[in-house]
Design a protein around this motif. Sequence first.
Motif, mmCIF file in Angstrom:
data_model
loop_
_atom_site.group_PDB
_atom_site.id
_atom_site.type_symbol
_atom_site.label_atom_id
_atom_site.label_comp_id
_atom_site.label_asym_id
_atom_site.label_seq_id
_atom_site.Cartn_x
_atom_site.Cartn_y
_atom_site.Cartn_z
ATOM 1 N N THR A 195 44.394 -16.077 -65.876
ATOM 2 C CA THR A 195 43.203 -16.550 -65.909
ATOM 3 C C THR A 195 42.059 -15.587 -65.506
ATOM 4 N N ALA A 196 42.114 -14.892 -64.355
ATOM 5 C CA ALA A 196 41.179 -13.858 -64.002
ATOM 6 C C ALA A 196 40.890 -12.644 -64.876
ATOM 7 N N ASP A 197 42.139 -12.221 -65.548
ATOM 8 C CA ASP A 197 41.758 -11.240 -66.583
ATOM 9 C C ASP A 197 41.134 -11.721 -67.750
ATOM 10 N N ARG A 198 41.359 -12.970 -68.225
ATOM 11 C CA ARG A 198 40.550 -13.359 -69.573
ATOM 12 C C ARG A 198 39.235 -13.522 -69.093
ATOM 13 N N ARG A 199 38.979 -14.134 -67.922
ATOM 14 C CA ARG A 199 37.398 -14.277 -67.432
ATOM 15 C C ARG A 199 36.864 -12.930 -67.353
ATOM 16 N N CYS A 200 37.362 -11.896 -66.672
ATOM 17 C CA CYS A 200 36.799 -10.540 -66.482
ATOM 18 C C CYS A 200 36.442 -9.783 -67.808
ATOM 19 N N LEU A 201 37.679 -9.890 -68.617
ATOM 20 C CA LEU A 201 37.534 -9.199 -69.943
ATOM 21 C C LEU A 201 36.180 -9.818 -70.615
ATOM 22 N N ALA A 202 36.119 -11.203 -70.684
ATOM 23 C CA ALA A 202 35.011 -11.800 -71.311
ATOM 24 C C ALA A 202 33.478 -11.421 -70.650
ATOM 25 N N ALA A 203 33.611 -11.130 -69.101
ATOM 26 C CA ALA A 203 32.381 -11.200 -68.565
ATOM 27 C C ALA A 203 31.996 -9.727 -68.349
ATOM 28 N N ALA A 204 33.041 -8.685 -68.276
ATOM 29 C CA ALA A 204 32.628 -7.515 -68.128
ATOM 30 C C ALA A 204 33.626 -6.272 -68.797
ATOM 31 N N ALA A 227 27.934 -1.018 -63.870
ATOM 32 C CA ALA A 227 27.457 -2.092 -64.647
ATOM 33 C C ALA A 227 28.686 -3.145 -64.842
ATOM 34 N N ALA A 228 29.878 -2.728 -65.100
ATOM 35 C CA ALA A 228 31.069 -3.617 -65.150
ATOM 36 C C ALA A 228 31.274 -4.378 -63.826
ATOM 37 N N LEU A 229 31.188 -3.712 -62.808
ATOM 38 C CA LEU A 229 31.481 -4.276 -61.591
ATOM 39 C C LEU A 229 30.190 -5.474 -61.207
ATOM 40 N N HIS A 230 28.902 -5.038 -61.762
ATOM 41 C CA HIS A 230 27.834 -5.953 -61.499
ATOM 42 C C HIS A 230 28.254 -7.061 -62.434
ATOM 43 N N ALA A 231 28.616 -6.970 -63.573
ATOM 44 C CA ALA A 231 28.869 -7.971 -64.673
ATOM 45 C C ALA A 231 30.049 -9.036 -64.052
ATOM 46 N N ALA A 232 30.987 -8.342 -63.718
ATOM 47 C CA ALA A 232 32.279 -9.120 -63.008
ATOM 48 C C ALA A 232 31.803 -10.146 -61.713
ATOM 49 N N GLY A 233 30.975 -9.568 -61.113
ATOM 50 C CA GLY A 233 30.489 -10.246 -59.878
ATOM 51 C C GLY A 233 30.235 -11.696 -59.979
ATOM 52 N N PRO A 234 29.406 -12.035 -60.706
ATOM 53 C CA PRO A 234 29.382 -13.833 -60.900
ATOM 54 C C PRO A 234 30.644 -14.494 -61.340
ATOM 55 N N GLU A 235 31.323 -13.700 -62.058
ATOM 56 C CA GLU A 235 32.511 -14.517 -62.508
ATOM 57 C C GLU A 235 33.768 -14.473 -61.539
ATOM 58 N N ILE A 236 33.892 -13.551 -60.582
ATOM 59 C CA ILE A 236 34.634 -13.433 -59.582
ATOM 60 C C ILE A 236 34.270 -14.486 -58.579
ATOM 61 N N ASP A 237 32.965 -14.622 -58.243
ATOM 62 C CA ASP A 237 32.636 -15.808 -57.562
ATOM 63 C C ASP A 237 32.486 -17.173 -58.039
ATOM 64 N N ARG A 238 32.690 -17.187 -59.261
ATOM 65 C CA ARG A 238 32.868 -18.531 -59.739
ATOM 66 C C ARG A 238 34.431 -18.753 -59.735
ATOM 67 N N PHE A 239 35.218 -17.907 -59.982
ATOM 68 C CA PHE A 239 36.633 -18.175 -59.764
ATOM 69 C C PHE A 239 37.022 -18.293 -58.382
ATOM 70 N N ASN A 240 36.489 -17.669 -57.443
ATOM 71 C CA ASN A 240 36.818 -18.079 -56.005
ATOM 72 C C ASN A 240 36.258 -19.228 -55.900
ATOM 73 N N ALA A 241 35.187 -19.766 -56.061
ATOM 74 C CA ALA A 241 34.630 -21.050 -55.785
ATOM 75 C C ALA A 241 35.715 -22.152 -56.478
ATOM 76 N N GLU A 242 36.344 -21.998 -57.729
ATOM 77 C CA GLU A 242 37.222 -23.032 -58.190
ATOM 78 C C GLU A 242 38.319 -23.125 -57.406
ATOM 79 N N LEU A 243 38.896 -21.801 -56.922
ATOM 80 C CA LEU A 243 40.083 -21.953 -56.080
ATOM 81 C C LEU A 243 39.747 -22.414 -54.617
ATOM 82 N N ARG A 244 38.634 -22.294 -54.032
ATOM 83 C CA ARG A 244 38.286 -23.004 -52.990
ATOM 84 C C ARG A 244 37.934 -24.508 -52.927
#
Length: 142
Positions: free
Chosen positions: A23-32, A102-119
Motif C-alpha cells: 500500500t505504501a509503495d503504491r502511494r509513494c510511487l504515485a506521489a513521488a 523534491a521526491a522526499l518533499h513530494a512524498a511527505g504529505p502521502e506519508i502523513d496521510r498514510f500514518n493518519a489512516e493507521l492512527r
Amino acid sequence: MPPESDHRLFFLLQRAAHTLRLTADRRCLAAAGVTTAQLGALFAVQDQPGLTQQQLARTLGLRQSAVTPLVGRLTAAGLVTKSAHPREHRAVVLELTEAGAAALHAAGPEIDRFNAELRDLLGDDGFAQASAAMHKLAHWHS
C-alpha cells in the motif's frame, strides 16, 4: 483474539508488513515516483551528510548486496550522487540531489496521510503501542 493466535504472531507480522509495504509503495510511487525502500534510503542520505554506502546498509538494516542495486537505481534516477570518499579509497559518499530532495518533499504529505489512516485504524493508544512494540522488535538482538 484467542490465545492460539500467539503462535501465529510472526506470520501476522509478516502479513501486515507485506500489506503495509504494498500500500505504501503504491502511494509513494504515485506521489513521488519512489518506493518505500528508496524513500528510506533518501531519508538516510538526507539525515546523515557524508553517508557511505556501507553506512547506509547498516542504517537500513540491509546487506551490502541489497544496498548496491538500491543505490544504483537511485543514482540512475538522478536522486542521489556518488563521489569518492575523501579518506577511504574504496568507499563512496552518497549525496541527495535536488531531484532526491523534491521526491522526499513530494512524498511527505502521502506519508502523513498514510500514518493518519493507521492512527485512525488503531486509535491513538493502539498506534503508540504498535509503534513502541515495532521499535522493540526492530532492535531485538541487534
